[in-house]
Design an enzyme around this catalytic site. Structure first.
Site, short mmCIF file in Angstrom:
data_model
loop_
_atom_site.label_atom_id
_atom_site.label_comp_id
_atom_site.label_asym_id
_atom_site.label_seq_id
_atom_site.Cartn_x
_atom_site.Cartn_y
_atom_site.Cartn_z
N CYS A 113 0.81 -1.23 0.00
CA CYS A 113 0.00 0.00 0.00
C CYS A 113 0.84 1.28 0.00
CB CYS A 113 -0.95 0.01 1.20
SG CYS A 113 -2.08 -1.39 1.18
N HIS A 248 -3.44 7.34 2.11
CA HIS A 248 -3.80 5.99 1.65
C HIS A 248 -5.20 5.69 2.21
CE1 HIS A 248 -3.98 1.84 0.83
NE2 HIS A 248 -3.77 1.45 2.08
N ASN A 278 -10.06 0.03 -0.40
CA ASN A 278 -8.60 0.09 -0.33
C ASN A 278 -8.04 -0.49 -1.63
OD1 ASN A 278 -5.90 -0.30 0.19
ND2 ASN A 278 -6.20 -1.16 2.23
O1 UT7 Z 1 -3.86 -1.10 3.45
C1 UT7 Z 1 -2.99 -1.64 4.40
C2 UT7 Z 1 -3.37 -1.22 5.71
N1 UT7 Z 1 -4.59 -1.89 6.14
C3 UT7 Z 1 -5.30 -1.32 7.05
O2 UT7 Z 1 -4.99 -0.23 7.42
C4 UT7 Z 1 -6.46 -2.06 7.67
C5 UT7 Z 1 -6.49 -1.73 9.12
N2 UT7 Z 1 -7.53 -2.36 9.89
C6 UT7 Z 1 -8.84 -2.05 9.76
O3 UT7 Z 1 -9.21 -1.25 8.91
C7 UT7 Z 1 -9.82 -2.67 10.74
O4 UT7 Z 1 -9.10 -3.30 11.76
C8 UT7 Z 1 -10.78 -3.67 10.08
C9 UT7 Z 1 -11.78 -2.92 9.22
C10 UT7 Z 1 -10.02 -4.67 9.25
C11 UT7 Z 1 -11.58 -4.42 11.15
O5 UT7 Z 1 -12.26 -3.52 12.00
P1 UT7 Z 1 -12.21 -3.72 13.59
O6 UT7 Z 1 -13.06 -2.70 14.18
O7 UT7 Z 1 -10.76 -3.76 13.97
O8 UT7 Z 1 -12.92 -5.12 13.76
P2 UT7 Z 1 -12.36 -6.47 14.39
O9 UT7 Z 1 -11.35 -7.09 13.48
O10 UT7 Z 1 -11.95 -6.21 15.78
O11 UT7 Z 1 -13.67 -7.36 14.36
C12 UT7 Z 1 -14.82 -7.02 15.14
C13 UT7 Z 1 -15.91 -8.04 14.90
C14 UT7 Z 1 -15.43 -9.49 14.98
O12 UT7 Z 1 -16.44 -10.23 15.60
P3 UT7 Z 1 -16.28 -10.71 17.14
O13 UT7 Z 1 -15.02 -11.54 17.18
O14 UT7 Z 1 -16.16 -9.43 17.92
O15 UT7 Z 1 -17.53 -11.47 17.38
C15 UT7 Z 1 -15.34 -9.91 13.53
O16 UT7 Z 1 -15.53 -11.29 13.36
O17 UT7 Z 1 -16.43 -7.87 13.56
C16 UT7 Z 1 -16.45 -9.14 12.89
N3 UT7 Z 1 -16.25 -8.92 11.47
C17 UT7 Z 1 -17.26 -8.73 10.60
N4 UT7 Z 1 -18.60 -8.66 10.75
C18 UT7 Z 1 -19.34 -8.43 9.67
C19 UT7 Z 1 -15.08 -8.88 10.80
N5 UT7 Z 1 -15.31 -8.66 9.50
C20 UT7 Z 1 -16.65 -8.56 9.35
C21 UT7 Z 1 -17.48 -8.32 8.24
N6 UT7 Z 1 -18.81 -8.26 8.45
N7 UT7 Z 1 -17.00 -8.12 7.00
#
Ligand code: UT7
Length: 321
Positions: A113, A248, A278
């Protein structure tokens, strides 16, 4: 003084737009979750006939047109991608041939990225050595090809696209246009947080993207705020001097958190993650071209470009347009 000046921008998107609702029919997700956690509403996904090189070529043509530069004048092409058409030759050479450049230097850089920032700083250095006078710097990706479409934690986050700039070595005044300062960083200790589980020298397969999103998020906010301060310091400016930040586009919450850390008003941050998701190395030049074409970014504006990605790699450039 000789500076590298951005004289044209261009971008390209695949034909097919996929909404969050479309994705909710394929994996266990919802429009509400995706919008609330990321700000993404839709993304463009390449069909079979759309490749990293075809999107890059389209973006490059648009950038050449706005710069009023003919492809034959380009002596350097640097293309940032983690999703090349082939393992080799470099996708940049395919773009060179498609544009009919006829000669010069062409190669790819791979910093995921952050790739466009790496490519821009490299092109800037080479232009200032006199290796070429006019360059194309391109970020182009077809991340849809390396996504695990069963993994809802990653497949909803990415899209395909390309962005390009024409960079020209020009003799300018101190307060004139051009790249004022750039910083690049890498820290290879965090590979496991964001990587592709395949490759020619390991599995012999292309593999799929794997990410520990929450950890990446945390590193992104800290590293980006730090590199922005470095670049501002190098150029003798402060955050208040910035007209536009073109970050980004990974997650709207990362954009907000980084802006808050630097006391930058949200209105100065160009946001396209809602429309494009992204697009990895394409995201910064795609957002830059969007804001130039809709009239927000104008000649003379002080613009901060920044990105962070797998590796980890991260970097920023301060540019007077
Ligand atoms: O480009 C390179 C750099 N990349 C980035 O900068 C990405 C950085 N990270 C992020 O943008 C975020 O961490 C994410 C968008 C990937 C995830 O958001 P989050 O608020 O950190 O969510 P999480 O991973 O802590 O997940 C929260 C909950 C989980 O459920 P439980 O374990 O709390 O029951 C996930 O299973 O959300 C669930 N979840 C989803 N639910 C519905 C994860 N993906 C999804 C989804 N739809 N697509």
């Amino acid at each position: 003084m000789i500076r590298s000046v951005i004289t044209g921008t261009g971008s390209a998107l695949p034909r097919t737009c996929v909404t969050n609702a479309d994705l909710a029919e394929r994996v266990d997700t919802s429009d509400e979750w995706i919008v609330e956690r990321t700000g993404i509403r839709q993304r463009y996904i390449a069909q079979e006939d759309e490749t990293t090189s075809s999107l890059a070529t389209e973006a490059a043509r648009a950038a050449l047109e706005t710069a009023g530069v003919d492809a034959s004048e380009i002596g350097l092409i640097i293309l940032a991608t983690a999703t090349p058409d082939h393992t080799f030759p470099a996708t940049a050479t395919q773009v060179q041939a498609a544009l009919g450049c006829g000669g010069g230097v062409a190669f790819d850089v791979q910093a995921v990225c952050s790739g466009f920032l790496y490519a821009l700083a490299t092109a800037d250095s080479l232009l200032r050595t006199g290796m070429a006078t006019k360059a194309l710097v391109i970020g182009s990706e077809t991340f849809s090809r390396i996504l695990d479409w069963e993994d809802r934690t990653t497949c909803v986050l990415f899209g395909d696209g390309a962005g390009a700039v024409v960079l020209e070595a020009q003799n300018v005044a101190e307060d004139g246009p051009g790249i004022l300062s750039s910083r690049l960083h890498a820290d290879g200790q965090h590979k496991d947080m964001l990587y592709v589980d395949g490759g020619p020298s390991t599995t012999g397969t292309v593999g799929h993207l794997r990410m520990r999103g929450r950890e990446v998020f945390r590193h992104a906010v800290v590293n980006l705020a730090e590199v922005l301060r470095e670049v501002l310091g190098d150029a003798g400016r402060d955050a208040g001097d910035i007209d536009w930040v073109v970050p980004h586009q990974a997650n709207a919450r990362i954009l907000d958190a980084t802006a808050r850390k630097l006391d930058l008003p949200a209105e100065k941050v160009v946001v396209t993650v809602d429309r494009h998701a992204n697009t990895s190395a394409a995201s910064v030049p795609l957002a830059l071209d969007t804001a130039v074409r809709d009239g927000r970014i104008k000649r003379g504006d002080l613009v901060m470009l920044e990105a962070m990605g797998g590796g980890f790699t991260w970097g920023a450039s301060l540019v007077r347009m």
